[in-house]
Design an enzyme around this catalytic site. Structure first.
Site, PDB file in Angstrom:
ATOM      1  N   TYR A   1      -1.437   7.856  -3.467  1.00 15.78           N
ATOM      2  CA  TYR A   1      -1.233   7.266  -4.315  1.00 15.78           C
ATOM      3  C   TYR A   1      -2.086   8.552  -5.702  1.00 15.78           C
ATOM      4  O   TYR A   1      -1.467   8.926  -6.684  1.00 15.78           O
ATOM      5  CB  TYR A   1      -0.860   6.321  -5.527  1.00 15.78           C
ATOM      6  CG  TYR A   1       0.497   5.382  -4.798  1.00 15.78           C
ATOM      7  CD1 TYR A   1       1.856   5.917  -3.755  1.00 15.78           C
ATOM      8  CD2 TYR A   1       0.386   4.367  -4.680  1.00 15.78           C
ATOM      9  CE1 TYR A   1       2.060   5.522  -3.752  1.00 15.78           C
ATOM     10  CE2 TYR A   1       1.961   3.771  -4.732  1.00 15.78           C
ATOM     11  CZ  TYR A   1       2.606   4.347  -3.557  1.00 15.78           C
ATOM     12  OH  TYR A   1       3.675   3.557  -3.720  1.00 15.78           O
ATOM     13  N   GLY A   2      -3.008   8.677  -5.220  1.00 20.32           N
ATOM     14  CA  GLY A   2      -4.510   8.586  -5.658  1.00 20.32           C
ATOM     15  C   GLY A   2      -4.140  10.710  -5.997  1.00 20.32           C
ATOM     16  O   GLY A   2      -5.031  11.116  -7.186  1.00 20.32           O
TER      17      GLY A   2
ATOM     18  N   CYS B   1      -4.723  -1.417  -2.057  1.00 17.04           N
ATOM     19  CA  CYS B   1      -4.396   0.229  -2.608  1.00 17.04           C
ATOM     20  C   CYS B   1      -5.586  -0.046  -3.817  1.00 17.04           C
ATOM     21  O   CYS B   1      -5.025  -0.323  -4.367  1.00 17.04           O
ATOM     22  CB  CYS B   1      -2.869   0.406  -2.949  1.00 17.04           C
ATOM     23  SG  CYS B   1      -2.845   2.068  -3.462  1.00 17.04           S
ATOM     24  N   ASN B   2      -6.164  -0.032  -3.347  1.00 15.42           N
ATOM     25  CA  ASN B   2      -7.374   0.831  -4.612  1.00 15.42           C
ATOM     26  C   ASN B   2      -6.852   1.495  -5.988  1.00 15.42           C
ATOM     27  O   ASN B   2      -7.476   0.722  -6.503  1.00 15.42           O
ATOM     28  CB  ASN B   2      -8.822   1.704  -4.320  1.00 15.42           C
ATOM     29  CG  ASN B   2      -9.554   0.403  -3.053  1.00 15.42           C
ATOM     30  OD1 ASN B   2      -9.511   0.432  -1.694  1.00 15.42           O
ATOM     31  ND2 ASN B   2     -10.610   0.041  -3.372  1.00 15.42           N
ATOM     32  N   THR B   3      -6.085   2.343  -5.466  1.00 20.47           N
ATOM     33  CA  THR B   3      -5.555   3.005  -6.493  1.00 20.47           C
ATOM     34  C   THR B   3      -4.630   1.755  -7.641  1.00 20.47           C
ATOM     35  O   THR B   3      -4.861   2.107  -8.760  1.00 20.47           O
ATOM     36  CB  THR B   3      -4.717   4.461  -6.396  1.00 20.47           C
ATOM     37  OG1 THR B   3      -5.464   5.498  -5.642  1.00 20.47           O
ATOM     38  CG2 THR B   3      -4.121   5.183  -7.107  1.00 20.47           C
TER      39      THR B   3
ATOM     40  N   CYS C   1     -11.229   3.478  -1.238  1.00 16.88           N
ATOM     41  CA  CYS C   1      -9.751   3.530  -0.721  1.00 16.88           C
ATOM     42  C   CYS C   1      -9.301   2.266   0.543  1.00 16.88           C
ATOM     43  O   CYS C   1     -10.292   3.474   1.804  1.00 16.88           O
ATOM     44  CB  CYS C   1      -9.345   5.505  -0.493  1.00 16.88           C
ATOM     45  SG  CYS C   1      -7.122   5.473   0.378  1.00 16.88           S
ATOM     46  N   THR C   2      -8.053   2.578   0.881  1.00 16.50           N
ATOM     47  CA  THR C   2      -8.499   1.548   1.749  1.00 16.50           C
ATOM     48  C   THR C   2      -8.146   1.748   3.717  1.00 16.50           C
ATOM     49  O   THR C   2      -8.432   2.219   4.632  1.00 16.50           O
ATOM     50  CB  THR C   2      -7.329   0.709   2.097  1.00 16.50           C
ATOM     51  OG1 THR C   2      -5.950   0.676   1.520  1.00 16.50           O
ATOM     52  CG2 THR C   2      -7.715  -1.106   0.783  1.00 16.50           C
ATOM     53  N   HIS C   3      -7.421   3.206   3.235  1.00 18.82           N
ATOM     54  CA  HIS C   3      -7.346   4.192   3.819  1.00 18.82           C
ATOM     55  C   HIS C   3      -8.380   5.089   5.075  1.00 18.82           C
ATOM     56  O   HIS C   3      -8.655   4.566   6.224  1.00 18.82           O
ATOM     57  CB  HIS C   3      -6.637   5.584   3.690  1.00 18.82           C
ATOM     58  CG  HIS C   3      -4.845   5.442   3.450  1.00 18.82           C
ATOM     59  ND1 HIS C   3      -4.992   5.204   2.601  1.00 18.82           N
ATOM     60  CD2 HIS C   3      -3.934   5.918   3.593  1.00 18.82           C
ATOM     61  CE1 HIS C   3      -3.535   5.106   2.437  1.00 18.82           C
ATOM     62  NE2 HIS C   3      -2.347   5.653   3.408  1.00 18.82           N
TER      63      HIS C   3
ATOM     64  N   ASP D   1       1.208  -0.976   0.060  1.00 20.25           N
ATOM     65  CA  ASP D   1      -0.087   0.326  -0.219  1.00 20.25           C
ATOM     66  C   ASP D   1       1.401   1.072  -0.066  1.00 20.25           C
ATOM     67  O   ASP D   1       2.461   1.661   0.496  1.00 20.25           O
ATOM     68  CB  ASP D   1      -1.248  -0.048   1.445  1.00 20.25           C
ATOM     69  CG  ASP D   1      -2.177   1.315   1.346  1.00 20.25           C
ATOM     70  OD1 ASP D   1      -2.625   1.693   0.062  1.00 20.25           O
ATOM     71  OD2 ASP D   1      -2.382   1.314   2.062  1.00 20.25           O
ATOM     72  N   SER D   2       0.043   2.401  -0.261  1.00 18.22           N
ATOM     73  CA  SER D   2       0.955   3.650  -0.667  1.00 18.22           C
ATOM     74  C   SER D   2       1.437   4.099   1.282  1.00 18.22           C
ATOM     75  O   SER D   2       2.460   5.036   1.253  1.00 18.22           O
ATOM     76  CB  SER D   2       0.471   4.651  -1.335  1.00 18.22           C
ATOM     77  OG  SER D   2      -1.289   4.796  -0.458  1.00 18.22           O
TER      78      SER D   2
END
Length: 289
Positions: free
Chosen positions: A43-44, A74-76, A179-181, A11-12
């Site tokens: 990253y988005g 990470c979805n992005t 977004c996982t965040h 992930d970012s």
């Protein structure tokens, strides 16, 4: 030395820790590498060529570690690069996807909150189209946030009302986190909208379990405990956690720089990437040990 032949999570930043947590019961004693690139998060808002360069560096690391499977937490990165990564690397790659289908089974007004890159991606647009074909009476709105992931990276702990600066004015029945965040804000977002909140983390755990099950079957349930380094091997470069089972509950013990000791049915978790120390601290603060 670090054990090879494990499972990678990428992930970012801290968002992927929510995915790792969801997957904790399916890791099967494999070593785990959590690669967090917090120095370049989020990253988005970055151009794809920058994201690609950062991601390739991480995935080359997983290849050197002979990873059995890698989770893009990470979805992005999933939205922009998963097909490209699957073509470039031999190990299975599991991506995370917004839980739009599960949400459409519950409510008719859906709000998908994602990063700008995910919100504008062809992958998400195709997913929304498939959902609307299956559930034609469902209304789906997509919102791309520029600051919400950054807010989580900064350790936001404010009241739900403070999210008004980062979220659109809508009245959804269900909110889908893209977004996982955002999973770390799920309760606050649910309270803010008075809506049910969905993320894709549990679906990732199920897909990872299937990947590992197929691999175990093909290798005739090989015992990976022999892969542990000899007792007394000092890990000078990386922190790690040891997971053990106690009274059927998962217990994490923090070992910053210590001796790697063989523990029956244990998972050794290595934190790597630019955010290694930050991710350890965040995990400890959010989940405890």
């Amino acid at each position: 030395m670090m054990r090879k032949g494990g499972i990678g999570f990428f992930d970012s930043g801290v968002g992927g820790l929510s995915v790792l947590r969801a997957c904790k019961d399916v890791l099967c004693g494999y070593p785990v590498y959590y690669y967090g690139d917090n120095a370049n998060a989020p990253y988005g808002n970055r151009p794809i060529y920058e994201v690609r360069a950062y991601v390739r560096e991480a995935f080359d690391f997983f290849a050197r570690m002979d990873a059995l499977a890698v989770v893009i937490a990470c979805n992005t990165v999933t939205a922009l690069l998963i097909d490209e990564l699957r073509a470039a690397y031999a190990f299975p790659i599991v991506g995370v996807e917004p839980a739009v289908f599960p949400a459409a089974k519950v409510g008719k007004r859906l709000l998908v909150v994602a990063t700008k890159a995910t919100a504008s991606s062809l992958r998400l647009k195709n997913l929304v189209n498939r959902v609307q074909i299956t559930y034609p009476n469902v209304e789906i709105k997509v919102f791309g946030s520029e600051k919400l992931a950054e807010l989580v990276e900064g350790g936001f702990d404010g009241a739900p009302s403070e999210l008004s600066r980062y979220l659109p004015t809508e009245n959804p029945e269900c909110v889908v986190l893209g977004c996982t965040h955002y999973s770390f804000l799920s309760e606050k977002i649910g309270e803010y909208y008075g809506a049910k909140v969905f993320d894709g983390n549990e679906a990732v755990a199920k897909r990872l379990a299937n990947v590992l099950s197929l691999r175990q079957e093909s290798r005739q349930k090989k015992d990976f405990s022999s892969d542990y380094p000899p007792m007394g091997c000092l890990l000078r470069s990386l922190p790690f956690f040891v997971r053990t089972s106690k009274a059927k509950k998962t217990v994490f013990r923090l070992k910053k720089y210590g001796v790697c000791v063989k523990v029956k049915n244990a998972t050794t978790l290595y934190f790597v990437g630019s955010g290694a120390l930050k991710n350890i601290q965040f995990y400890k603060r959010m989940f405890g040990f």
